[in-house]
Design an enzyme around this catalytic site. Structure first.
Site, PDB file in Angstrom:
ATOM      1  N   HIS A   1      36.437  36.760  54.531  1.00 38.10           N
ATOM      2  CA  HIS A   1      37.129  35.554  54.789  1.00 38.10           C
ATOM      3  C   HIS A   1      37.139  35.493  56.353  1.00 38.10           C
ATOM      4  O   HIS A   1      37.303  36.556  57.120  1.00 38.10           O
ATOM      5  CB  HIS A   1      38.423  35.417  54.323  1.00 38.10           C
ATOM      6  CG  HIS A   1      38.481  35.430  52.889  1.00 38.10           C
ATOM      7  ND1 HIS A   1      37.944  34.513  52.036  1.00 38.10           N
ATOM      8  CD2 HIS A   1      39.077  36.585  52.127  1.00 38.10           C
ATOM      9  CE1 HIS A   1      37.932  34.869  50.597  1.00 38.10           C
ATOM     10  NE2 HIS A   1      38.396  36.417  50.597  1.00 38.10           N
TER      11      HIS A   1
ATOM     12  N   ASP B   1      44.923  38.230  46.074  1.00 40.46           N
ATOM     13  CA  ASP B   1      43.789  37.887  44.957  1.00 40.46           C
ATOM     14  C   ASP B   1      44.271  38.589  43.712  1.00 40.46           C
ATOM     15  O   ASP B   1      44.368  38.048  42.522  1.00 40.46           O
ATOM     16  CB  ASP B   1      42.534  38.653  45.302  1.00 40.46           C
ATOM     17  CG  ASP B   1      41.562  37.639  45.889  1.00 40.46           C
ATOM     18  OD1 ASP B   1      41.627  36.375  45.586  1.00 40.46           O
ATOM     19  OD2 ASP B   1      40.862  38.037  46.726  1.00 40.46           O
TER      20      ASP B   1
HETATM   21  C1  3PY Z   1      43.728  39.965  49.216  1.00 47.48           C
HETATM   22  O1  3PY Z   1      44.935  40.150  49.218  1.00 47.48           O
HETATM   23  O2  3PY Z   1      43.080  39.542  48.233  1.00 47.48           O
HETATM   24  C2  3PY Z   1      42.944  40.329  50.223  1.00 47.48           C
HETATM   25  O3  3PY Z   1      41.845  40.530  50.112  1.00 47.48           O
HETATM   26  C3  3PY Z   1      43.571  40.873  51.609  1.00 47.48           C
HETATM   27  O4  3PY Z   1      42.818  40.335  52.504  1.00 47.48           O
HETATM   28 MG    MG Z   2      40.974  39.482  48.405  1.00 43.27          MG
END
Ligand code: 3PY
Ligand code: MG
Length: 225
Positions: free
Chosen positions: A38, A155
């Site tokens: 990202h 995530d």
């Molecule tokens: C998440 O929290 O999903 C990450 O990949 C952190 O960058």
């Molecule tokens: Mg992530």
């Protein structure tokens, strides 16, 4: 494995390159994460960042793709953090991609790492950031060749259907990963990005405290207050 850095606290770069990095006060950092998944940094940005960083640099890969991992490791980073690992089989595929023979199948070449003497055995950290990955944490952490597990709580919260990272289920997920890693004798880490999450975290080898953008926002707000 014992903690490899002078401090578990790391800064997560998503937009800043080598020129801006040189101007940052990084005395409090034990490591830097460079996010290739990202943000807007690319593999070609890594060499410059590596030249000026006062601390070890870990790259968060864009994917589990073997060719991509090879390009990242060829820069000479201290290690890779690989997103979305869901099973022991996926972890084993990463070991094959990231380790030279006989441990894996990574090839060698006239890369920056070979030319400047990058690490012979960069760290391989598998990200646990899905319900599937959390259920398979023992298999992922216990996969021979994996050096550690790194939680992606944002995530993970999406995958678990929880509203935020300070939710009990997400925090218990992070704690479970830390326990499993300790049992397997590998490193444990997480991204935080939240001052509410920080005090809920178990002791970890790596905590990406927040991103470079968060650091800029905080600095600008403090200056203009
Ligand atoms: C998440 O929290 O999903 C990450 O990949 C952190 O960058
Ligand atoms: Mg992530």
């Amino acid at each position: 494995m014992s903690a490899p850095f002078r401090s578990p606290r790391g800064l997560w770069l998503t937009v800043l390159g080598a020129d801006q990095l040189e101007a940052l006060p990084l005395e409090g950092a034990g490591w830097l994460g460079v996010d290739l998944q990202h943000g807007c940094l690319e593999v070609r940005d890594l060499a410059g960042i590596l030249r000026v960083s006062p601390v070890p640099v870990l790259a968060r890969a864009a994917s589990q793709d073997t060719a991509h991992l090879a390009r990242v490791l060829d820069t000479g980073v201290a290690g890779v953090i690989v997103p979305g690992v869901g099973s022991g089989q996926e972890a084993a595929a990463l070991v094959a991609a990231a380790r030279i023979p006989p441990e894996g199948r990574r090839s060698t070449g006239m890369s920056r790492s070979a030319l400047v003497g990058g690490p012979a055995r960069p760290l391989l950290l598998a990200m646990v950031e899905t319900a599937e990955g959390l259920a398979a944490a023992e298999d992922i952490a216990g996969c021979p060749g994996v050096d550690g597990v790194f939680v992606g709580p944002y995530d993970l919260s999406l995958s678990l259907g929880r509203p935020s990272v300070v939710d009990d289920e997400v925090v218990e997920g992070i704690r479970r990963v830390a326990r499993v890693a300790a049992g397997a004798g590998v490193l444990a880490g997480t991204f935080s990005g939240s001052r509410e999450l920080d005090p809920l975290l178990p002791p970890l080898d790596l905590v990406a405290v927040d991103s470079d953008v968060a650091a800029l926002r905080l600095g600008a707000a403090a200056l203009l207050a």
